[in-house]
Design an enzyme around this catalytic site. Structure first.
Site, PDB file in Angstrom:
ATOM      1  N   HIS A  20      22.735  28.622  15.531  1.00  6.68           N
ATOM      2  CA  HIS A  20      22.145  27.410  15.173  1.00  6.68           C
ATOM      3  C   HIS A  20      22.025  27.490  13.784  1.00  6.68           C
ATOM      4  O   HIS A  20      22.256  26.563  13.092  1.00  6.68           O
ATOM      5  CB  HIS A  20      20.744  27.288  15.733  1.00  6.68           C
ATOM      6  CG  HIS A  20      20.781  27.272  17.343  1.00  6.68           C
ATOM      7  ND1 HIS A  20      20.639  28.302  18.267  1.00  6.68           N
ATOM      8  CD2 HIS A  20      20.827  25.880  17.914  1.00  6.68           C
ATOM      9  CE1 HIS A  20      20.552  27.708  19.472  1.00  6.68           C
ATOM     10  NE2 HIS A  20      20.735  26.341  19.164  1.00  6.68           N
ATOM     11  N   GLU A  44      16.767  34.268  15.105  1.00  2.00           N
ATOM     12  CA  GLU A  44      18.402  34.315  14.562  1.00  2.00           C
ATOM     13  C   GLU A  44      18.347  35.113  13.027  1.00  2.00           C
ATOM     14  O   GLU A  44      19.093  35.777  12.751  1.00  2.00           O
ATOM     15  CB  GLU A  44      19.229  33.145  14.424  1.00  2.00           C
ATOM     16  CG  GLU A  44      19.587  32.500  16.036  1.00  2.00           C
ATOM     17  CD  GLU A  44      20.533  31.214  16.114  1.00  2.00           C
ATOM     18  OE1 GLU A  44      20.285  30.871  17.070  1.00  2.00           O
ATOM     19  OE2 GLU A  44      20.748  30.669  15.198  1.00  2.00           O
ATOM     20  N   ARG A  87      -4.805  12.166  17.866  1.00  2.00           N
ATOM     21  CA  ARG A  87      -4.289  10.683  17.461  1.00  2.00           C
ATOM     22  C   ARG A  87      -4.035   9.708  18.784  1.00  2.00           C
ATOM     23  O   ARG A  87      -3.085  10.495  19.582  1.00  2.00           O
ATOM     24  CB  ARG A  87      -3.077  10.929  16.573  1.00  2.00           C
ATOM     25  CG  ARG A  87      -3.457  11.733  15.325  1.00  2.00           C
ATOM     26  CD  ARG A  87      -2.061  11.606  14.546  1.00  2.00           C
ATOM     27  NE  ARG A  87      -2.341  11.988  13.274  1.00  2.00           N
ATOM     28  CZ  ARG A  87      -2.034  13.220  12.646  1.00  2.00           C
ATOM     29  NH1 ARG A  87      -1.919  13.845  13.535  1.00  2.00           N
ATOM     30  NH2 ARG A  87      -2.502  13.617  11.622  1.00  2.00           N
ATOM     31  N   ARG A  89      -8.720  14.911   9.133  1.00  2.00           N
ATOM     32  CA  ARG A  89      -9.205  13.962  10.191  1.00  2.00           C
ATOM     33  C   ARG A  89     -10.749  13.613  10.091  1.00  2.00           C
ATOM     34  O   ARG A  89     -11.244  12.895  11.079  1.00  2.00           O
ATOM     35  CB  ARG A  89      -8.922  14.650  11.387  1.00  2.00           C
ATOM     36  CG  ARG A  89      -7.475  15.320  11.385  1.00  2.00           C
ATOM     37  CD  ARG A  89      -6.222  14.179  11.327  1.00  2.00           C
ATOM     38  NE  ARG A  89      -6.573  13.266  12.579  1.00  2.00           N
ATOM     39  CZ  ARG A  89      -6.040  13.502  13.670  1.00  2.00           C
ATOM     40  NH1 ARG A  89      -5.530  14.741  14.114  1.00  2.00           N
ATOM     41  NH2 ARG A  89      -6.289  12.728  14.614  1.00  2.00           N
TER      42      ARG A  89
HETATM   43  O1  LIG Z   1      -2.214  16.132  10.566  1.00  2.00           O
HETATM   44  C1  LIG Z   1      -1.109  16.731  10.303  1.00  2.00           C
HETATM   45  C2  LIG Z   1      -0.766  16.836   8.957  1.00  2.00           C
HETATM   46  C3  LIG Z   1       0.478  17.690   8.911  1.00  2.00           C
HETATM   47  N1  LIG Z   1       1.032  18.426  10.081  1.00  2.00           N
HETATM   48  C4  LIG Z   1       0.350  18.367  11.189  1.00  2.00           C
HETATM   49  O2  LIG Z   1       0.799  18.841  12.288  1.00  2.00           O
HETATM   50  N2  LIG Z   1      -0.706  17.393  11.323  1.00  2.00           N
END
Ligand SMILES: O=c1cc[nH]c(=O)[nH]1
Ligand SMILES: O=P(O)(O)O[C@H]1O[C@H](CO)[C@@H](O)[C@H]1O
Length: 282
Positions: A21, A91, A179, A233
């Site tokens: 890869h 790898e 989310r 968040r």
């Molecule tokens: O909220 C985020 C921002 C970057 N990367 C993630 O996994 N989550």
């Protein structure tokens, strides 16, 4: 690697041990390897070094090798997620890599983690599936203490804002990190994941550290991570690329620091790093 047939399906390598890869061989990659998710970030990182050459680019795996402050160093992108990260680690180990530092971005779930802050991972919550195909459920996805110390040393030297703590590695960016999915799709677990991890003091979400830490622990390699908080968040902020250059600088500096400690340790015939080893001998 055209349409050639490889010697063995169980160990797919091309001529001279060319990795299937990553398309790298022994000699292409340094002992210390930075691991960003984003292939484009490998160019940003390589530009910080004293010299760098593009070694390979196949699929999501883009590799540069060069020198930074006298230390041979490489960077390989892992792509998004633990499956591709595990392939990169497997790898890279086969071609001589020994120490890994992930240079990532993440979403913070604690109020004080403003975009641009760096998080140095001490361990990761294994919320992805890849590490479960390697190790038993309770196996710790723990960073290497000397890599964590070198990252803290580098962050102090560069005067950046940083935190140290546990990150959570998920398989999905959307539901897995609380989310809503397309059309507002949600599940009870997805609505619970942020409060649950906040109560546990987890600093935030990303998608690769726990696979990197698990495999490095299993294989006796060393690993750490420094992630730029691009989202918060709690406040709802999202600042694209906030802190990414700082994370790249801190990781490169940490490699130079760690290499110095490794040289001192080897000179003293010591197997394990200990803090006073790092003190300049008067
Ligand atoms: O909220 C985020 C921002 C970057 N990367 C993630 O996994 N989550
Ligand atoms: O910026 P990178 O290193 O890709 O890291 C974070 O960004 C991606 C999601 O946006 C995931 O890979 C997550 O781990």
């Amino acid at each position: 690697m055209g349409d050639e047939s490889l010697r063995s399906a169980a160990r797919p390598e091309g001529e001279g041990g060319l990795q299937y890869h990553l398309r790298v061989r022994r000699g292409d990659v340094a002992r210390y390897v930075l691991l960003p998710g984003d292939p484009e970030r490998t160019d940003l990182i390589a530009r910080l070094w004293d010299e760098a050459r593009l070694v390979a680019h196949h699929r999501e795996y883009r590799t540069w090798t060069g020198f930074y402050k006298g230390t041979s160093i490489s960077v390989t992108s892992t792509g998004i997620g633990s499956p591709s990260t595990a392939i990169a680690v497997e790898e890279l180990l086969r071609v001589g890599a020994e120490t890994f530092i992930r240079v990532g971005t993440m979403g913070g779930i604690r109020e004080d983690l403003r975009p641009g802050t760096l998080v140095i991972g001490s361990a990761a919550v294994r919320m992805e599936g890849t590490s479960g195909q390697y190790a038993p459920r309770g196996f710790p996805a723990a960073a290497s203490y000397d890599v964590v110390a070198a990252l803290v040393e580098a962050a102090e030297a560069l005067g950046v804002r940083y935190e140290v703590g546990v990150v959570a590695s998920t398989d999905s960016f959307y539901l897995g990190q609380g989310r809503p999915g397309y059309g507002g799709y949600m599940t009870p677990e997805a609505s619970e994941v942020i409060p649950l991890l906040r109560s546990a003091g987890v600093l935030g979400f990303e998608m690769e550290a726990s696979a990197l830490f698990t495999l490095s622990q299993l294989y006796g390699a060393r690993a750490g991570c420094v992630c730029a908080v691009v989202a918060n968040r709690v406040s709802g902020e999202f600042v694209v690329n906030a802190g990414v250059e700082d994370a790249a600088r801190v990781a490169s500096e940490a490699v130079a620091i760690l290499a110095g400690w490794d040289r001192e340790r080897e000179k003293r015939g010591k197997k394990w790093f200990y803090p006073s080893l790092a003190c300049r001998r008067t």
